[in-house]
Write an enzyme that holds these catalytic residues in place. Structure first.
Site, PDB file in Angstrom:
ATOM      1  N   ASP A  10      39.863 -48.877   6.354  1.00  0.00           N
ATOM      2  CA  ASP A  10      39.590 -49.976   7.281  1.00  0.00           C
ATOM      3  C   ASP A  10      38.130 -49.907   7.686  1.00  0.00           C
ATOM      4  O   ASP A  10      37.546 -48.831   7.732  1.00  0.00           O
ATOM      5  CB  ASP A  10      40.432 -49.816   8.549  1.00  0.00           C
ATOM      6  CG  ASP A  10      41.877 -50.167   8.322  1.00  0.00           C
ATOM      7  OD1 ASP A  10      42.193 -50.687   7.239  1.00  0.00           O
ATOM      8  OD2 ASP A  10      42.690 -49.909   9.223  1.00  0.00           O
ATOM      9  N   PRO A  19       0.835  -1.216   0.000  1.00  0.00           N
ATOM     10  CA  PRO A  19       0.000   0.000   0.000  1.00  0.00           C
ATOM     11  C   PRO A  19       0.868   1.265   0.000  1.00  0.00           C
ATOM     12  O   PRO A  19       0.485   2.288  -0.530  1.00  0.00           O
ATOM     13  CB  PRO A  19      -0.793  -0.105   1.306  1.00  0.00           C
ATOM     14  CG  PRO A  19      -0.655  -1.514   1.745  1.00  0.00           C
ATOM     15  CD  PRO A  19       0.616  -2.046   1.181  1.00  0.00           C
ATOM     16  N   LYS A  67      38.445 -56.667   7.874  1.00  0.00           N
ATOM     17  CA  LYS A  67      37.396 -57.557   8.363  1.00  0.00           C
ATOM     18  C   LYS A  67      36.027 -56.917   8.316  1.00  0.00           C
ATOM     19  O   LYS A  67      35.862 -55.776   8.706  1.00  0.00           O
ATOM     20  CB  LYS A  67      37.702 -57.909   9.823  1.00  0.00           C
ATOM     21  CG  LYS A  67      38.308 -59.259   9.974  1.00  0.00           C
ATOM     22  CD  LYS A  67      38.236 -59.645  11.431  1.00  0.00           C
ATOM     23  CE  LYS A  67      39.098 -60.847  11.685  1.00  0.00           C
ATOM     24  NZ  LYS A  67      39.659 -60.861  13.012  1.00  0.00           N
ATOM     25  N   MET A 110      44.234 -54.525  20.823  1.00  0.00           N
ATOM     26  CA  MET A 110      43.682 -55.821  20.375  1.00  0.00           C
ATOM     27  C   MET A 110      43.744 -56.866  21.478  1.00  0.00           C
ATOM     28  O   MET A 110      44.155 -57.993  21.258  1.00  0.00           O
ATOM     29  CB  MET A 110      44.465 -56.327  19.145  1.00  0.00           C
ATOM     30  CG  MET A 110      44.337 -55.420  17.953  1.00  0.00           C
ATOM     31  SD  MET A 110      45.347 -55.934  16.563  1.00  0.00           S
ATOM     32  CE  MET A 110      46.844 -55.034  16.847  1.00  0.00           C
TER      33      MET A 110
END
Ligand code: SAH
Length: 479
Positions: free
Chosen positions: A248, A43, A270, A383
């Site tokens: 890995d 407006p 693995k 491990m």
């Protein structure tokens, strides 16, 4: 991903802005900078917006928004600050299949605008998906600092050379090598500094250099124990350069997510419950990929040269006459100990630390237990989970006290990290009671009693680590 990022070509496409105030003015400027053809409905219009519109020929419509206003537009921005109007604009746009942004009004948005770092043609857009706009802006400030202003010049130069480079290298690999040599080398710094002739001379030399298309490269890279924050900057750079990532299985998904998007990810080693690739197979694959001109990142958990068989891979590459680089990583003992608040050495408690592998019966038999059982040293066993009873018995039989503190850190530095503490004599029981599973690090020695918590929570940011949890500092202060 809550929002799909994309860059829109708005050149000469009709776009609608609803609103006539300062916010609308900002949006008009932004859309205009992308070449949009603008219609603005409100407006009333502020003076600056009126002037800008008349200077640039934007269409001003001085009245309230009507639903038909959206029709024929590619994009709508609603910047009225009036919730009811925003809602109406959003509904009309959605019904017409047009993307709409209610400024600072996430409920009335089918697209959101990012924080922008503009080095056109390079544009960095950052979004928090509306979750934390202030954070996005803070990030933008950091990125602004990182990107030199001359980046624009470099990108424009690259665009100008595209066809020439395409004519010289008909394969994608050759072209990528060329551009990497440009962007990593003096040509880039010269262009960024604004010395276009010197930059072009460098590029011309690289274009003539047949060596760019030569054989592949290899990096043996340490990925650290899990937390991607523990990658080195060099490792990150290699991850973003390599064509193939030979990783890995233990390398975390978060780390792999940092690889170059179009890199081939090959998992070796693995798989859970499955067959392991033999080391010979891995070596052969590595050598073969490099021979075929690939840039190969052999990504290994922790450090590649600590119980990682990186030495064997290096020998295989050497034997095949391939050049390689080694990027060290944070080894599991260092990462796990740090995240559990355990100092591996301590002036009052332990003068040395020994990294030991307890993998397989063979290594248990070959270890020098008399030396390992000596006091005032820390042992970090890799491990070892299935060998805990043998380790415990050998150490105690050779004179290490059953009361020696131990800590087992399972899935260290990851959100699943568990720290289990006790004494050497309790090791087997602890392992059974807590169902400790690989990967886990066993730390034996007085230092294992340091650190405050029984189970360390995963700290949320590296900053937390700047304040270690253990109490050496306090002890010194009270002396
Ligand atoms: N090259 C690696 C070691 C590979 S041997 C390094 O430098 O860390 C794999 C052994 O590392 C696992 O059996 C476990 O003992 C240890 N390890 C690796 N990641 C680990 C982690 N996130 N938490 C605990 N131990 C981890």
């Amino acid at each position: 991903m809550d929002y799909f990022p994309a860059f829109l070509d708005l050149r000469d496409r009709p776009c609608l802005v609803v609103g006539g105030g300062d916010v609308a003015l900002r949006k008009v400027r932004l859309l205009a900078s992308a070449g949009a053809r603008l219609k603005i409905v409100a407006p009333e219009f502020g003076d600056s917006l009126s002037t800008l519109a008349s200077e640039n020929g934007y269409q001003l419509v001085r009245r309230k928004f009507r639903s038909a206003d959206v029709l024929g537009h590619w994009l709508v921005v609603s910047a009225t600050g009036d919730a009811l109007v925003e809602r109406a604009v959003y509904r009309c746009a959605s019904a017409a299949g047009i993307f709409c942004n209610g400024v600072d009004d996430i409920d009335n948005c089918s697209y959101i605008t990012p924080a922008i770092v503009d080095r056109s043609p390079i544009i960095v857009a950052i979004s928090s998906g509306g979750a934390a706009p202030v954070l996005a802006r803070t990030l933008r400030a950091s990125i602004e600092l990182l990107l030199p202003a001359g980046l624009s010049t470099l990108a424009v130069l690259a665009r100008q050379w595209r066809d020439r480079v395409r004519g010289r290298f008909d394969d994608l690999l050759g072209r990528r090598r060329f551009w990497e040599s440009v962007f990593d080398g003096p040509a880039a710094s010269l262009a960024i500094a604004g010395d276009i002739p010197a930059a072009e001379a460098q590029m011309a030399e690289l274009l003539d250099d047949a060596g760019i298309t030569c054989a592949g490269e290899a990096w043996l890279v340490g990925a650290g124990p899990g937390d991607p924050g523990l990658l080195t900057i060099r490792a990150l750079q290699v991850l973003q350069t390599a064509d193939v990532i030979l990783h890995d299985r233990l390398v975390s998904a978060e780390v792999l997510a940092l690889a170059r998007r179009d890199a081939d990810l090959i998992s070796v080693g693995k798989t859970p419950g499955g067959q392991a690739n033999s080391q010979d197979e891995i070596n052969a694959l590595l050598v073969d990929l490099v021979s075929r001109g690939k840039r190969v990142c052999r990504l290994k958990g922790g450090d590649p040269f600590i119980f990682g068989r990186g030495g064997e891979e290096a020998e295989a590459l050497d034997a095949a006459g391939h050049h390689y680089q080694v990027v060290p990583g944070i080894t599991a003992a260092a990462g796990c100990a740090a995240y559990a608040g355990i100092p591996l050495t301590h002036r009052d408690l332990s003068q040395s630390v020994v990294f030991v592998t307890a993998h397989g019966k063979h290594s248990i038999d070959n270890l020098d237990w008399a030396s390992l059982a000596r006091d005032r040293q820390t042992l970090a066993f890799y491990m070892a989970v299935r060998r805990f009873p043998a380790l415990m018995n050998n150490l105690i039989e050779n004179g290490r006290s059953p009361d020696t503190p131990v800590a087992v850190i399972e899935k260290g530095t990851t959100p699943q990290q568990r720290v289990i503490r006790g004494t050497l004599g309790q090791l087997t029981l602890l392992s059974e009671a807590h169902r400790i599973a690989a990967p886990a690090m066993l730390i034996v020695g007085e230092v294992a009693a340091l650190g405050t918590t029984e189970q360390s929570p995963m700290p949320q940011s590296p900053r937390i680590y700047a304040k270690p949890e253990f109490k050496i500092q306090e002890k010194r202060l009270t002396k």
